[in-house]
Design an enzyme around this catalytic site. Sequence first.
Site, PDB file in Angstrom:
ATOM      1  N   LYS A  97       0.874  -1.180   0.000  1.00  0.00           N
ATOM      2  CA  LYS A  97       0.000   0.000   0.000  1.00  0.00           C
ATOM      3  C   LYS A  97       0.909   1.228   0.000  1.00  0.00           C
ATOM      4  O   LYS A  97       1.489   1.584   1.022  1.00  0.00           O
ATOM      5  CB  LYS A  97      -0.923   0.014   1.221  1.00  0.00           C
ATOM      6  CG  LYS A  97      -1.958   1.134   1.121  1.00  0.00           C
ATOM      7  CD  LYS A  97      -2.877   1.178   2.307  1.00  0.00           C
ATOM      8  CE  LYS A  97      -4.032   2.141   2.068  1.00  0.00           C
ATOM      9  NZ  LYS A  97      -3.655   3.419   1.472  1.00  0.00           N
ATOM     10  N   ARG A 137      -3.891   8.154  -5.486  1.00  0.00           N
ATOM     11  CA  ARG A 137      -4.479   7.368  -6.565  1.00  0.00           C
ATOM     12  C   ARG A 137      -4.606   8.202  -7.836  1.00  0.00           C
ATOM     13  O   ARG A 137      -4.927   9.401  -7.788  1.00  0.00           O
ATOM     14  CB  ARG A 137      -5.879   6.860  -6.176  1.00  0.00           C
ATOM     15  CG  ARG A 137      -5.918   5.804  -5.112  1.00  0.00           C
ATOM     16  CD  ARG A 137      -5.640   4.413  -5.598  1.00  0.00           C
ATOM     17  NE  ARG A 137      -6.698   3.799  -6.365  1.00  0.00           N
ATOM     18  CZ  ARG A 137      -7.756   3.180  -5.854  1.00  0.00           C
ATOM     19  NH1 ARG A 137      -7.953   3.151  -4.557  1.00  0.00           N
ATOM     20  NH2 ARG A 137      -8.642   2.592  -6.652  1.00  0.00           N
ATOM     21  N   ARG A 175      -8.149  11.119  -7.661  1.00  0.00           N
ATOM     22  CA  ARG A 175      -9.163  10.338  -6.946  1.00  0.00           C
ATOM     23  C   ARG A 175     -10.520  11.030  -6.981  1.00  0.00           C
ATOM     24  O   ARG A 175     -11.557  10.378  -6.979  1.00  0.00           O
ATOM     25  CB  ARG A 175      -8.697  10.144  -5.494  1.00  0.00           C
ATOM     26  CG  ARG A 175      -9.535   9.166  -4.707  1.00  0.00           C
ATOM     27  CD  ARG A 175      -9.017   9.057  -3.286  1.00  0.00           C
ATOM     28  NE  ARG A 175      -9.726   8.025  -2.570  1.00  0.00           N
ATOM     29  CZ  ARG A 175      -9.161   6.948  -2.010  1.00  0.00           C
ATOM     30  NH1 ARG A 175      -7.877   6.774  -2.134  1.00  0.00           N
ATOM     31  NH2 ARG A 175      -9.884   6.063  -1.354  1.00  0.00           N
ATOM     32  N   GLU A 215      -1.041   4.333  -8.383  1.00  0.00           N
ATOM     33  CA  GLU A 215      -0.714   5.256  -7.295  1.00  0.00           C
ATOM     34  C   GLU A 215       0.586   5.965  -7.635  1.00  0.00           C
ATOM     35  O   GLU A 215       1.593   5.322  -7.958  1.00  0.00           O
ATOM     36  CB  GLU A 215      -0.545   4.467  -5.992  1.00  0.00           C
ATOM     37  CG  GLU A 215      -0.431   5.315  -4.775  1.00  0.00           C
ATOM     38  CD  GLU A 215      -1.686   5.280  -3.907  1.00  0.00           C
ATOM     39  OE1 GLU A 215      -1.667   5.919  -2.848  1.00  0.00           O
ATOM     40  OE2 GLU A 215      -2.676   4.631  -4.291  1.00  0.00           O
TER      41      GLU A 215
END
Length: 561
Positions: free
Chosen positions: A256, A261, A276, A306
């Site tokens: 992660k 994003r 995002r 990302e």
Amino acid sequence: MTSFREFCRICKIIEETTGSLDMTGFVSELFSLVTSEELPIVTHFVMGEIFPAWSDEEVGLGPGLLLNALSRSSGLPLKEIEKIVRETGDVGKTAVKALGKASKEQVTFSSFLDSSVELSIIEVFERFRNIAHATGKGSQTSRIKHLQYLFSSASAEEVGYIARLAIEDMRIGVGEGIVRDAIAKAFNVPVASVERGYMLTNDMGLVAVTAKEGGNEALSDLGLQIGRPIKLMLAQVTPDIETAIKDLGVVAAEWKFDGARVQIHKKNDDISLYSRRLENITGSLPDIVSAVKKAIKADSAILDGEVVAIGEDGRPRPFQEILKRFRRKYNVQDKVRHIPLTLNLFDIMYLNDESLIELPLQERRKFLVASIENNDLVRVDEQLITSDSLQINNMYEQALQAGHEGIMIKNPGSPYSPGKRGKNWLKKKPIMETLDLVVIGAEWGYGRRTSFLGSYALACYDPETGRFLSVGKVATGISDEQLAELTELFREHIISESGISVEIRPHILFEVAFEEIQKSINYGSGYALRFPRLVRIRDDKSLEEVDTLERLEDMYRTQRK
């Protein structure tokens, strides 16, 4: 052609209705009433939008500009308008009161006196479109003139809803769920078909007119389209890796990343990047655009990834550094040099004119790997398929040591579900539990912080009522530098002030950590956060991602156990 007055009549009924079923019925009545040309407009209007979320068109009117327009339209001093806002706490009621005063003194506001003058729904929309397209020198004056025209042509009830639409805050409690059900009811189509159409288009207006004109068959033909970003699939928090494996069995584990994003759209040599919040950020990231163009071997594709800001030590830089890149419109190349980015791709939703979202994650992964040629700035992230908790824990530790947030644990057989937060994607982070809450107010500081907004009122979202409910305040974890940045960020969203208290239009999200959730009668949600602390400003997230009252209740029950 339907009058805007008729739209307002039904909105007033909806606003005074408490039950979601009754509200759905009234919205359905409205949808049945209007023409196919008006339907997409009305669908967005009742949700407090002018344009669909994916559109590059943006009204861009803050409360400050709106109050200025009300001052000019009514002839009242700006301070008088601000006083009325403090009294009403609502820009709509402020507009009605201010222009009502003016109508008694100024013959120019003829429509307050002459009910035969009627605005149409389409005319109101076109005026807002003109406001959105006003750019360059004199644009502020042009926007105010368009608002003045609307106010001078509207009835007393209409000006209230025009004012609310101007800042895209209708306050009638209609959200996506009610609109979805109303479309299904109005045009006799399955709710599931409406839901699917919305997932694939991210445009409830388009879904509504499709259902009206073509029914269920036409809805089934709706699909992904290059240049029309869809909502991103979301993840839930898992308490630990073992629980995730117990729930999912064999899992797909990935880092992660501590980044932001992005959704990438490619059509031949044309590349578009979306944040995002589905804002077009292509012009702000020319380095990523160039690298993506080289990396993607397909003719057309939509991908999920990302971006991470990399420091000289090779570790990720603070999240706010990435947002500086996203917001940059001028001197972009200077930021490219000072804040270099890399892009990690982890999913693909569309490839060579074919939708992939209904395929299992493992199948999509194969298409992703085959479509990307890794380079210095763009790469497909590493993925581990296993049910061995030791292996996953090792990956987790490696991600943390590299400076990232933790890991994602995914169901290898899961489809890509736009906008959905379910158990198919889980995230594991080492920090305190966090919530994404929207800022609805603030207080001016004391002493050396007098000129800064220093304490922020937070709210969760209640889908049943369509309203934001307070959960407390946060003042911890905010540096002086951040206070200055936040004060500037929120200035254009201030609706009213009373003493040191400020009401803020719900727009910006905070990620907030806390020790526990407590029952409280002092806040609208019925809950309060103990020792809340600001983790980061999430202005990359949209209002749809505010954590719900249901999640607070679930977390409260879990901690009690």
